[in-house]
Structures are given as structure tokens and as C-alpha cells.
Design a protein around this motif. Structure first.
Motif, PDB file in Angstrom:
ATOM      1  N   ILE A   1      -7.312   0.033  -6.063  1.00 22.63           N
ATOM      2  CA  ILE A   1      -5.928  -0.142  -6.529  1.00 22.63           C
ATOM      3  C   ILE A   1      -5.482   1.096  -7.304  1.00 22.63           C
ATOM      4  O   ILE A   1      -4.359   1.593  -7.118  1.00 22.63           O
ATOM      5  CB  ILE A   1      -5.790  -1.418  -7.381  1.00 22.63           C
ATOM      6  CG1 ILE A   1      -5.991  -2.655  -6.493  1.00 22.63           C
ATOM      7  CG2 ILE A   1      -4.438  -1.466  -8.089  1.00 22.63           C
ATOM      8  CD1 ILE A   1      -6.084  -3.960  -7.257  1.00 22.63           C
ATOM      9  N   ALA A   2      -6.376   1.631  -8.137  1.00 20.99           N
ATOM     10  CA  ALA A   2      -6.047   2.849  -8.904  1.00 20.99           C
ATOM     11  C   ALA A   2      -5.777   4.023  -7.965  1.00 20.99           C
ATOM     12  O   ALA A   2      -4.870   4.829  -8.215  1.00 20.99           O
ATOM     13  CB  ALA A   2      -7.183   3.182  -9.867  1.00 20.99           C
ATOM     14  N   GLU A   3      -6.537   4.114  -6.878  1.00 20.41           N
ATOM     15  CA  GLU A   3      -6.319   5.190  -5.907  1.00 20.41           C
ATOM     16  C   GLU A   3      -4.939   5.064  -5.259  1.00 20.41           C
ATOM     17  O   GLU A   3      -4.222   6.057  -5.104  1.00 20.41           O
ATOM     18  CB  GLU A   3      -7.412   5.157  -4.834  1.00 20.41           C
ATOM     19  CG  GLU A   3      -7.288   6.276  -3.823  1.00 20.41           C
ATOM     20  CD  GLU A   3      -8.374   6.235  -2.756  1.00 20.41           C
ATOM     21  OE1 GLU A   3      -8.696   7.309  -2.224  1.00 20.41           O
ATOM     22  OE2 GLU A   3      -8.884   5.139  -2.441  1.00 20.41           O
ATOM     23  N   MET A   4      -4.557   3.847  -4.889  1.00 21.54           N
ATOM     24  CA  MET A   4      -3.238   3.637  -4.276  1.00 21.54           C
ATOM     25  C   MET A   4      -2.133   3.965  -5.275  1.00 21.54           C
ATOM     26  O   MET A   4      -1.114   4.575  -4.910  1.00 21.54           O
ATOM     27  CB  MET A   4      -3.084   2.198  -3.777  1.00 21.54           C
ATOM     28  CG  MET A   4      -4.092   1.772  -2.734  1.00 21.54           C
ATOM     29  SD  MET A   4      -4.164   2.841  -1.291  1.00 21.54           S
ATOM     30  CE  MET A   4      -5.928   3.106  -1.195  1.00 21.54           C
ATOM     31  N   THR A   5      -2.335   3.589  -6.522  1.00 23.16           N
ATOM     32  CA  THR A   5      -1.360   3.910  -7.570  1.00 23.16           C
ATOM     33  C   THR A   5      -1.241   5.424  -7.739  1.00 23.16           C
ATOM     34  O   THR A   5      -0.131   5.956  -7.844  1.00 23.16           O
ATOM     35  CB  THR A   5      -1.786   3.256  -8.904  1.00 23.16           C
ATOM     36  OG1 THR A   5      -1.864   1.843  -8.715  1.00 23.16           O
ATOM     37  CG2 THR A   5      -0.792   3.567 -10.011  1.00 23.16           C
TER      38      THR A   5
ATOM     39  N   ASN B   1       3.117   1.495  -3.187  1.00 15.73           N
ATOM     40  CA  ASN B   1       3.471   0.231  -3.838  1.00 15.73           C
ATOM     41  C   ASN B   1       3.756  -0.849  -2.813  1.00 15.73           C
ATOM     42  O   ASN B   1       4.409  -0.570  -1.811  1.00 15.73           O
ATOM     43  CB  ASN B   1       4.704   0.421  -4.731  1.00 15.73           C
ATOM     44  CG  ASN B   1       4.366   1.185  -5.981  1.00 15.73           C
ATOM     45  OD1 ASN B   1       3.477   0.786  -6.725  1.00 15.73           O
ATOM     46  ND2 ASN B   1       5.047   2.298  -6.191  1.00 15.73           N
ATOM     47  N   PRO B   2       3.289  -2.044  -3.039  1.00  9.69           N
ATOM     48  CA  PRO B   2       2.426  -2.497  -4.135  1.00  9.69           C
ATOM     49  C   PRO B   2       0.984  -2.044  -3.904  1.00  9.69           C
ATOM     50  O   PRO B   2       0.450  -2.189  -2.793  1.00  9.69           O
ATOM     51  CB  PRO B   2       2.547  -4.014  -4.105  1.00  9.69           C
ATOM     52  CG  PRO B   2       2.928  -4.343  -2.689  1.00  9.69           C
ATOM     53  CD  PRO B   2       3.681  -3.147  -2.157  1.00  9.69           C
TER      54      PRO B   2
ATOM     55  N   ALA C   1      -2.028  -3.096  -4.751  1.00 12.32           N
ATOM     56  CA  ALA C   1      -3.056  -4.065  -4.338  1.00 12.32           C
ATOM     57  C   ALA C   1      -2.954  -4.367  -2.846  1.00 12.32           C
ATOM     58  O   ALA C   1      -3.970  -4.480  -2.153  1.00 12.32           O
ATOM     59  CB  ALA C   1      -2.956  -5.342  -5.162  1.00 12.32           C
ATOM     60  N   LEU C   2      -1.746  -4.493  -2.336  1.00 14.27           N
ATOM     61  CA  LEU C   2      -1.553  -4.757  -0.908  1.00 14.27           C
ATOM     62  C   LEU C   2      -2.049  -3.569  -0.079  1.00 14.27           C
ATOM     63  O   LEU C   2      -2.775  -3.753   0.901  1.00 14.27           O
ATOM     64  CB  LEU C   2      -0.077  -5.035  -0.601  1.00 14.27           C
ATOM     65  CG  LEU C   2       0.262  -5.199   0.882  1.00 14.27           C
ATOM     66  CD1 LEU C   2      -0.463  -6.407   1.475  1.00 14.27           C
ATOM     67  CD2 LEU C   2       1.766  -5.316   1.069  1.00 14.27           C
ATOM     68  N   PHE C   3      -1.679  -2.362  -0.473  1.00 14.56           N
ATOM     69  CA  PHE C   3      -2.137  -1.182   0.258  1.00 14.56           C
ATOM     70  C   PHE C   3      -3.657  -1.045   0.197  1.00 14.56           C
ATOM     71  O   PHE C   3      -4.299  -0.702   1.185  1.00 14.56           O
ATOM     72  CB  PHE C   3      -1.452   0.096  -0.259  1.00 14.56           C
ATOM     73  CG  PHE C   3      -0.101   0.325   0.346  1.00 14.56           C
ATOM     74  CD1 PHE C   3       0.007   0.896   1.604  1.00 14.56           C
ATOM     75  CD2 PHE C   3       1.048  -0.042  -0.324  1.00 14.56           C
ATOM     76  CE1 PHE C   3       1.252   1.107   2.185  1.00 14.56           C
ATOM     77  CE2 PHE C   3       2.293   0.168   0.253  1.00 14.56           C
ATOM     78  CZ  PHE C   3       2.397   0.736   1.508  1.00 14.56           C
ATOM     79  N   ALA C   4      -4.238  -1.342  -0.967  1.00 12.85           N
ATOM     80  CA  ALA C   4      -5.700  -1.267  -1.091  1.00 12.85           C
ATOM     81  C   ALA C   4      -6.362  -2.262  -0.146  1.00 12.85           C
ATOM     82  O   ALA C   4      -7.333  -1.918   0.544  1.00 12.85           O
ATOM     83  CB  ALA C   4      -6.121  -1.532  -2.542  1.00 12.85           C
ATOM     84  N   ALA C   5      -5.851  -3.477  -0.083  1.00 15.47           N
ATOM     85  CA  ALA C   5      -6.428  -4.492   0.813  1.00 15.47           C
ATOM     86  C   ALA C   5      -6.286  -4.074   2.272  1.00 15.47           C
ATOM     87  O   ALA C   5      -7.235  -4.208   3.061  1.00 15.47           O
ATOM     88  CB  ALA C   5      -5.752  -5.843   0.575  1.00 15.47           C
ATOM     89  N   LEU C   6      -5.122  -3.550   2.641  1.00 15.94           N
ATOM     90  CA  LEU C   6      -4.912  -3.109   4.022  1.00 15.94           C
ATOM     91  C   LEU C   6      -5.844  -1.958   4.395  1.00 15.94           C
ATOM     92  O   LEU C   6      -6.386  -1.921   5.510  1.00 15.94           O
ATOM     93  CB  LEU C   6      -3.452  -2.702   4.231  1.00 15.94           C
ATOM     94  CG  LEU C   6      -2.429  -3.838   4.191  1.00 15.94           C
ATOM     95  CD1 LEU C   6      -1.009  -3.274   4.226  1.00 15.94           C
ATOM     96  CD2 LEU C   6      -2.654  -4.829   5.304  1.00 15.94           C
ATOM     97  N   VAL C   7      -6.042  -1.033   3.471  1.00 18.52           N
ATOM     98  CA  VAL C   7      -6.929   0.099   3.738  1.00 18.52           C
ATOM     99  C   VAL C   7      -8.371  -0.382   3.897  1.00 18.52           C
ATOM    100  O   VAL C   7      -9.083   0.066   4.794  1.00 18.52           O
ATOM    101  CB  VAL C   7      -6.799   1.178   2.631  1.00 18.52           C
ATOM    102  CG1 VAL C   7      -7.908   2.213   2.737  1.00 18.52           C
ATOM    103  CG2 VAL C   7      -5.431   1.850   2.723  1.00 18.52           C
TER     104      VAL C   7
END
Length: 148
Positions: A42-46, A51-52, A54-60
Motif C-alpha cells: 500500500i505504501a508503494e502504491m501511495t 489511488n485508492p 489498497a485497491l491497486f496493491a491488491a490488483l498488483v
């Protein structure tokens, strides 16, 4: 002396699998690390402004684990390869904008990584193309055998 590799030999299959594994290794490792350290993902996506986060982290995570599995098992290999190629191209333009950096070591390293990632994209395109052309030739061969 001529070097000839039989397409359907066990050695050929092993070399192909090891090649696919090497191409996918960083994605498998990245997906497992993100899965076991989801707050870090999540920190990496931020950090990259997604955004959001958490969603991008889960998709990745899903992409980095599922697409290599598709490539390694041969289940819709072409689709897994195109997914990783597209992901890599997009991530490269998000994370490695070397042209925005001042001259120096950091820019040099980012440029090297950028073009290395373009090489990965080319590798995934090749995997997809080979998979699709092999499927096409097998279909053509089977159709030819079914003609009375």
C-alpha cells in the motif's frame, strides 16, 4: 557441425520452462513480498500516487501471482504474457521517469532500468506471439487431419 534442437524433446520443454520461470521470477517474488507485507505494498502504491492505494496493491498482487502461473502452466499463456507486458510497460513509465531526473548516477541507473524493463516487455510479447502461433499451427494441423 550443426546444432539442432528437437521441438518436442524433454530438454526443449525443460529449457522453455526455465526460460519462462526466469522471465516471471521478479513478478512472482514481487507478488509474494507484497502479499506478505501488504502495508508495504500500500505504501508503494501511495508513493507512486495510485489511488485508492489498497485497491491497486491488491490488483498488483493478483496480477503478479496469477499471470506468471498462467505462463508457467500454459493456461492461456498468451493472455498472461500480454498482461505482464502491459503491466510492465505501464509501471515502467510510472516508476522510472529518468528524463525528469538531473544528470548523474540516479538518472543513469533509472535509464538503465527503464530500458531493461522495455526488454522484458519485448520478451512477454514474444511469449504471447509464440503461444498464439503454435496454437494456430496445431489447429491447422488438426483441421487438415479431419478432412476426409
Amino acid at each position: 557441425m550443426s546444432l539442432r534442437i528437437e521441438k518436442n524433446s524433454p530438454i526443449s520443454g525443460a529449457v522453455r520452462f526455465i526460460s519462462y520461470l526466469g522471465l516471471c521470477a521478479a513478478y512472482l517474488q514481487g507478488g509474494l513480498v507484497k502479499l506478505t507485507d501488504f502495508p508495504g505494498a500500500i505504501a508503494e502504491m501511495t508513493h507512486f500516487g495510485l489511488n485508492p492505494p489498497a485497491l491497486f496493491a491488491a490488483l498488483v498482487v493478483v496480477l503478479q501471482l496469477l499471470a506468471p502461473a498462467m505462463i508457467l502452466t500454459g493456461f492461456w499463456r498468451w493472455l498472461g504474457a500480454l498482461a505482464l507486458g502491459g503491466f510492465t510497460l505501464l509501471a515502467t513509465f510510472i516508476a522510472l521517469r529518468f528524463w525528469e531526473l538531473p544528470d548523474g548516477q540516479e538518472r543513469f541507473m533509472a535509464a538503465n532500468s527503464f530500458f531493461g524493463h522495455l526488454g522484458l516487455v519485448g520478451g512477454f510479447l514474444l511469449v504471447a506471439w509464440l503461444d498464439l502461433t503454435e496454437k494456430s499451427s496445431r489447429t491447422t494441423e488438426q483441421a487438415g487431419r479431419n478432412v476426409p
